[in-house]
Design an enzyme around this catalytic site. Sequence first.
Site, PDB file in Angstrom:
ATOM      1  N   ALA A  33       0.833  -1.207   0.000  1.00  0.00           N
ATOM      2  CA  ALA A  33       0.000   0.000   0.000  1.00  0.00           C
ATOM      3  C   ALA A  33       0.867   1.257   0.000  1.00  0.00           C
ATOM      4  O   ALA A  33       0.551   2.254  -0.651  1.00  0.00           O
ATOM      5  CB  ALA A  33      -0.925   0.004   1.213  1.00  0.00           C
ATOM      6  N   SER A  81      25.348 -19.901 -29.203  1.00  0.00           N
ATOM      7  CA  SER A  81      24.657 -20.981 -28.506  1.00  0.00           C
ATOM      8  C   SER A  81      25.750 -21.836 -27.864  1.00  0.00           C
ATOM      9  O   SER A  81      26.930 -21.635 -28.125  1.00  0.00           O
ATOM     10  CB  SER A  81      23.813 -21.798 -29.477  1.00  0.00           C
ATOM     11  OG  SER A  81      24.597 -22.203 -30.563  1.00  0.00           O
ATOM     12  N   GLU A 112      25.313 -22.722 -13.428  1.00  0.00           N
ATOM     13  CA  GLU A 112      24.082 -21.924 -13.415  1.00  0.00           C
ATOM     14  C   GLU A 112      22.929 -22.774 -13.919  1.00  0.00           C
ATOM     15  O   GLU A 112      23.082 -23.504 -14.900  1.00  0.00           O
ATOM     16  CB  GLU A 112      24.251 -20.697 -14.336  1.00  0.00           C
ATOM     17  CG  GLU A 112      25.320 -19.730 -13.840  1.00  0.00           C
ATOM     18  CD  GLU A 112      25.758 -18.701 -14.889  1.00  0.00           C
ATOM     19  OE1 GLU A 112      25.450 -18.902 -16.087  1.00  0.00           O
ATOM     20  OE2 GLU A 112      26.404 -17.718 -14.509  1.00  0.00           O
ATOM     21  N   LYS A 114      19.865 -23.853 -15.963  1.00  0.00           N
ATOM     22  CA  LYS A 114      19.440 -23.490 -17.311  1.00  0.00           C
ATOM     23  C   LYS A 114      17.914 -23.428 -17.295  1.00  0.00           C
ATOM     24  O   LYS A 114      17.253 -24.406 -16.959  1.00  0.00           O
ATOM     25  CB  LYS A 114      19.925 -24.584 -18.266  1.00  0.00           C
ATOM     26  CG  LYS A 114      19.903 -24.232 -19.710  1.00  0.00           C
ATOM     27  CD  LYS A 114      20.673 -25.314 -20.473  1.00  0.00           C
ATOM     28  CE  LYS A 114      20.353 -25.284 -21.940  1.00  0.00           C
ATOM     29  NZ  LYS A 114      18.926 -25.338 -22.254  1.00  0.00           N
ATOM     30  N   ASP A 116      14.361 -22.823 -19.247  1.00  0.00           N
ATOM     31  CA  ASP A 116      13.829 -22.930 -20.594  1.00  0.00           C
ATOM     32  C   ASP A 116      12.889 -21.762 -20.867  1.00  0.00           C
ATOM     33  O   ASP A 116      11.712 -21.808 -20.553  1.00  0.00           O
ATOM     34  CB  ASP A 116      13.089 -24.258 -20.736  1.00  0.00           C
ATOM     35  CG  ASP A 116      13.129 -24.751 -22.164  1.00  0.00           C
ATOM     36  OD1 ASP A 116      13.772 -24.086 -22.996  1.00  0.00           O
ATOM     37  OD2 ASP A 116      12.518 -25.790 -22.440  1.00  0.00           O
ATOM     38  N   TYR A 223      22.638 -13.442 -16.900  1.00  0.00           N
ATOM     39  CA  TYR A 223      23.711 -14.393 -16.602  1.00  0.00           C
ATOM     40  C   TYR A 223      25.058 -14.036 -17.217  1.00  0.00           C
ATOM     41  O   TYR A 223      26.020 -14.779 -17.060  1.00  0.00           O
ATOM     42  CB  TYR A 223      23.314 -15.817 -17.015  1.00  0.00           C
ATOM     43  CG  TYR A 223      22.875 -15.954 -18.456  1.00  0.00           C
ATOM     44  CD1 TYR A 223      21.533 -16.129 -18.766  1.00  0.00           C
ATOM     45  CD2 TYR A 223      23.787 -15.908 -19.491  1.00  0.00           C
ATOM     46  CE1 TYR A 223      21.108 -16.254 -20.077  1.00  0.00           C
ATOM     47  CE2 TYR A 223      23.379 -16.033 -20.803  1.00  0.00           C
ATOM     48  CZ  TYR A 223      22.043 -16.208 -21.090  1.00  0.00           C
ATOM     49  OH  TYR A 223      21.637 -16.323 -22.391  1.00  0.00           O
ATOM     50  N   LYS A 291      30.423 -22.964 -16.802  1.00  0.00           N
ATOM     51  CA  LYS A 291      31.373 -22.040 -17.421  1.00  0.00           C
ATOM     52  C   LYS A 291      32.713 -22.103 -16.701  1.00  0.00           C
ATOM     53  O   LYS A 291      32.743 -22.199 -15.468  1.00  0.00           O
ATOM     54  CB  LYS A 291      30.849 -20.596 -17.325  1.00  0.00           C
ATOM     55  CG  LYS A 291      29.561 -20.348 -18.089  1.00  0.00           C
ATOM     56  CD  LYS A 291      28.955 -18.995 -17.739  1.00  0.00           C
ATOM     57  CE  LYS A 291      27.659 -18.782 -18.514  1.00  0.00           C
ATOM     58  NZ  LYS A 291      26.868 -17.648 -17.992  1.00  0.00           N
ATOM     59  N   LYS A 315      22.271 -30.981 -20.520  1.00  0.00           N
ATOM     60  CA  LYS A 315      20.811 -31.058 -20.684  1.00  0.00           C
ATOM     61  C   LYS A 315      20.256 -32.278 -19.976  1.00  0.00           C
ATOM     62  O   LYS A 315      20.741 -33.388 -20.179  1.00  0.00           O
ATOM     63  CB  LYS A 315      20.466 -31.142 -22.168  1.00  0.00           C
ATOM     64  CG  LYS A 315      20.704 -29.845 -22.901  1.00  0.00           C
ATOM     65  CD  LYS A 315      19.873 -29.832 -24.158  1.00  0.00           C
ATOM     66  CE  LYS A 315      19.521 -28.436 -24.578  1.00  0.00           C
ATOM     67  NZ  LYS A 315      18.637 -28.415 -25.730  1.00  0.00           N
ATOM     68  N   CYS A 409     -20.828 -47.926 -24.630  1.00  0.00           N
ATOM     69  CA  CYS A 409     -19.555 -48.502 -24.220  1.00  0.00           C
ATOM     70  C   CYS A 409     -19.144 -49.621 -25.182  1.00  0.00           C
ATOM     71  O   CYS A 409     -19.927 -50.539 -25.425  1.00  0.00           O
ATOM     72  CB  CYS A 409     -19.695 -49.048 -22.801  1.00  0.00           C
ATOM     73  SG  CYS A 409     -18.227 -49.909 -22.233  1.00  0.00           S
ATOM     74  N   CYS A 412     -19.289 -53.157 -23.201  1.00  0.00           N
ATOM     75  CA  CYS A 412     -20.502 -53.806 -22.708  1.00  0.00           C
ATOM     76  C   CYS A 412     -21.764 -53.338 -23.423  1.00  0.00           C
ATOM     77  O   CYS A 412     -22.839 -53.891 -23.209  1.00  0.00           O
ATOM     78  CB  CYS A 412     -20.652 -53.590 -21.204  1.00  0.00           C
ATOM     79  SG  CYS A 412     -21.017 -51.881 -20.775  1.00  0.00           S
ATOM     80  N   CYS A 427     -19.545 -45.238 -17.751  1.00  0.00           N
ATOM     81  CA  CYS A 427     -20.232 -46.365 -18.365  1.00  0.00           C
ATOM     82  C   CYS A 427     -21.324 -46.797 -17.393  1.00  0.00           C
ATOM     83  O   CYS A 427     -21.086 -46.923 -16.195  1.00  0.00           O
ATOM     84  CB  CYS A 427     -19.254 -47.510 -18.623  1.00  0.00           C
ATOM     85  SG  CYS A 427     -20.078 -49.085 -18.936  1.00  0.00           S
ATOM     86  N   CYS A 433     -19.745 -54.575 -17.273  1.00  0.00           N
ATOM     87  CA  CYS A 433     -18.737 -54.027 -18.184  1.00  0.00           C
ATOM     88  C   CYS A 433     -17.387 -54.710 -17.923  1.00  0.00           C
ATOM     89  O   CYS A 433     -16.818 -54.577 -16.846  1.00  0.00           O
ATOM     90  CB  CYS A 433     -18.604 -52.529 -17.980  1.00  0.00           C
ATOM     91  SG  CYS A 433     -17.461 -51.784 -19.146  1.00  0.00           S
TER      92      CYS A 433
END
Length: 474
Positions: A33, A81, A112, A114, A116, A223, A291, A315, A409, A412, A427, A433
């Site tokens: 607030a 990359s 670090e 990773k 996604d 990073y 790294k 990965k 069904c 049955c 069902c 059944c």
Amino acid sequence: MSEAEDRIGELRELLRKHAHAYYVLDQPSIPDAEYDMLYRQLEELEAAHPDLVVPDSPTQRVGAPPASLFGSVRHRAAMFSLDNAESPDDLDAWAEKVERSLGRPPGGFVCELKIDGAAVSLTYENGVLVRAATRGDGSIGEDITANVRTIKSVPLRTIKPAPDVMEIRGELYMPVSEFERLNEEQAAAGDQVYINPRNMAAGSVRQKDPAVTASRNLAIWTYQIGFQVGGPTFATHWESVEYLRDLGFPYNPESERVPDLDEVKEFVAAAEKTRHGEGGHDYQTDGVVIKVDSLAEQDELGYTARAPRWAIAFKFPPEERTTKLLDILINVGRTGNVTPFAKLDPVFVGGANVGMATLHNEKELQRKDIRIGDTVIVRRAGDVIPEVVGPVLSERTGKPRVWRMPATCPFCGHPIVTPEGEARAKCTGGFICPSRLREWLFYFASRGGMDIEGLGYKTVDLLLQEGLIKDAAD
Ligand SMILES: [Zn+2]
């Protein structure tokens, strides 16, 4: 300087400090607030003195849609990359190459998590954010400044004086809690739901209207300093990210500096155990970036044509893969619930071969617009039952068949009904059944309700086929 100008400067600094504590450090320094009150004061003063409004004012995060969308931006230093490692052996091979190339083991590593999400490059001039760009092809990305400005953990201005020019690399991501909240909203509005947080993050930064991006509550981990003019020099990567933290950038506190490869492997193993946020994080990780810490050693190691030799991305095994949805079948459970499931072209995902996956219920199927013949994303995480996440619409060809719950069904012949207000169909055949009976017997046996060891599906099926048991009383 006028009194208003003084007060405006003071308010901006206060708001910047409190926002940093809240969004970057996750340690709120004043009640919401009170923050809102300061913010309103600044808004009012700026409204009275429009000539004093500057782009890096905390009130200026969400602007009008830019006139030209997503122009191209050349990165001052290429955004490479990383080469991938998928096993501890791959890590050994990488570390050996590093050691051979240096003629000694490196002085240490930084690990670090990773995330996604979507890679981004942020350019600051004298501490003010002037540009944000996607990675693109690594040399040229797209200008997404107007959208990235709306992300509250991205500083519009650093909290301390910064170098003349800095290009900072980071990963924008969608917090898992936000992903779930937004998908619920999308579903309630009858809109397409997003398949995973990564897709949603990437989609959110490419909105035409920054207000939409602002409503998505994306977050960022920075990073790396990619390029710098002026300011301090650093001996290690770790020093450079500590500097980023000092300037007010979010750097993931889970990162660690470790002395050797054994500890790298320990970090990787621990990270994999908490990849879905089990450690209490509000994000999913898909690996670990490792790294070489010393910047002198990084220089010595240099780059291949496409990736630095001083870093590698470990990965985790994929938990999502795409495959063909061959058919949709149903199963009647022990309580009579009818569940559709997918028959898939088998695919290796999450450490197992998956040929079937649950589709939950018809409503869910319609919501995700999954059709027979689609290429679909299959997810298998840990011990959870594999599920079809959604179709890959870009790969939809021809006329894939829409599936509807059958009226009767197939086991049955009794009607299948969906009780009012419920998602699950049932069902009505009761224990007549065979599918239900089979599930019930299997459940009964597996719970130790019957003293029959090894009464698996196959045995139950055989007994049912031979007419040896008709209901559980047998
Ligand atoms: Zn039935």
